[in-house]
Design an enzyme around this catalytic site. Structure first.
Site, short mmCIF file in Angstrom:
data_model
loop_
_atom_site.label_atom_id
_atom_site.label_comp_id
_atom_site.label_asym_id
_atom_site.label_seq_id
_atom_site.Cartn_x
_atom_site.Cartn_y
_atom_site.Cartn_z
CE LYS A 1 16.20 -7.48 5.19
NZ LYS A 1 17.40 -7.24 5.98
CG HIS B 1 -1.84 -1.21 1.20
ND1 HIS B 1 -2.92 -1.31 0.37
CD2 HIS B 1 -1.79 -2.36 1.89
CE1 HIS B 1 -3.52 -2.47 0.56
NE2 HIS B 1 -2.84 -3.14 1.48
#
Length: 182
Positions: A166, A115
């Protein structure tokens, strides 16, 4: 020619998630998910035909336990022998690729939407979508969350409750929030 909201979404550009075009796709997903989640177990098999037809592609011998949720479904690819335990949610505003023989524990969540950081744009539904990829033979422990844009290498293990922000190396093992190698 202007790109559609869907084209922008799957290309990783910023797009408006609050359009009739995307509302229709989400409604199609809700209908297929409802059919799957409400089907008696003895009639469901690995997944109901409506759900299998929704996905971009489905390998052989996949099993999706209920309840299950997906935002679009049409952006998700399942390899052979994929298993989703109860409560898996895939918010596939970008491509989600799940390799063969992957196992996802209960309540695993895969997020693609990123977002906007600007409040006004976020209120207006502006977001971008980043793909999530799982190589073959990955095991995701219960309650883990895979964040937008991560790749989990083949044979890797993500511990229960981990928040993966990650990439995880092939054969790697990660735990914690944020997830870190062990």
């Amino acid at each position: 020619m202007a790109q559609s909201s869907y084209d922008k979404m799957i290309s990783g550009d910023w797009y408006n998630a609050l359009t009739p075009e995307l509302d229709e796709l989400r409604m199609a997903a809700r209908k297929a998910v409802f059919a799957h989640n409400q089907c008696p177990p003895e009639d469901r098999g690995g997944m109901v035909p409506e759900l299998a037809a929704l996905f971009m592609s489905v390998g052989e011998d996949c099993l999706i336990e209920t309840p299950f949720h997906t935002a679009y479904g049409c952006n998700t690819v399942l390899g052979d022998g994929v298993f989703f335990n109860a409560g898996v949610a895939i918010l596939d505003s970008a491509r989600v690729t799940i390799g063969s023989r992957c196992m996802l524990g209960p309540r695993v969540q895969i997020y693609c939407a990123d977002h906007h950081r600007d409040i006004a744009k976020r209120r207006a539904g502006i977001e971008r979508a980043l793909p999530v990829t799982l190589g073959d033979d990955v095991w995701i422990g219960g309650g883990a969350i895979l964040m937008p844009g991560v790749t989990i290498g083949a044979g890797a293990i993500v511990g229960a409750g981990a928040v993966v922000t990650k990439d995880v190396a092939p054969m790697g093992r990660v735990v914690g929030s944020p997830a870190r190698p062990i």
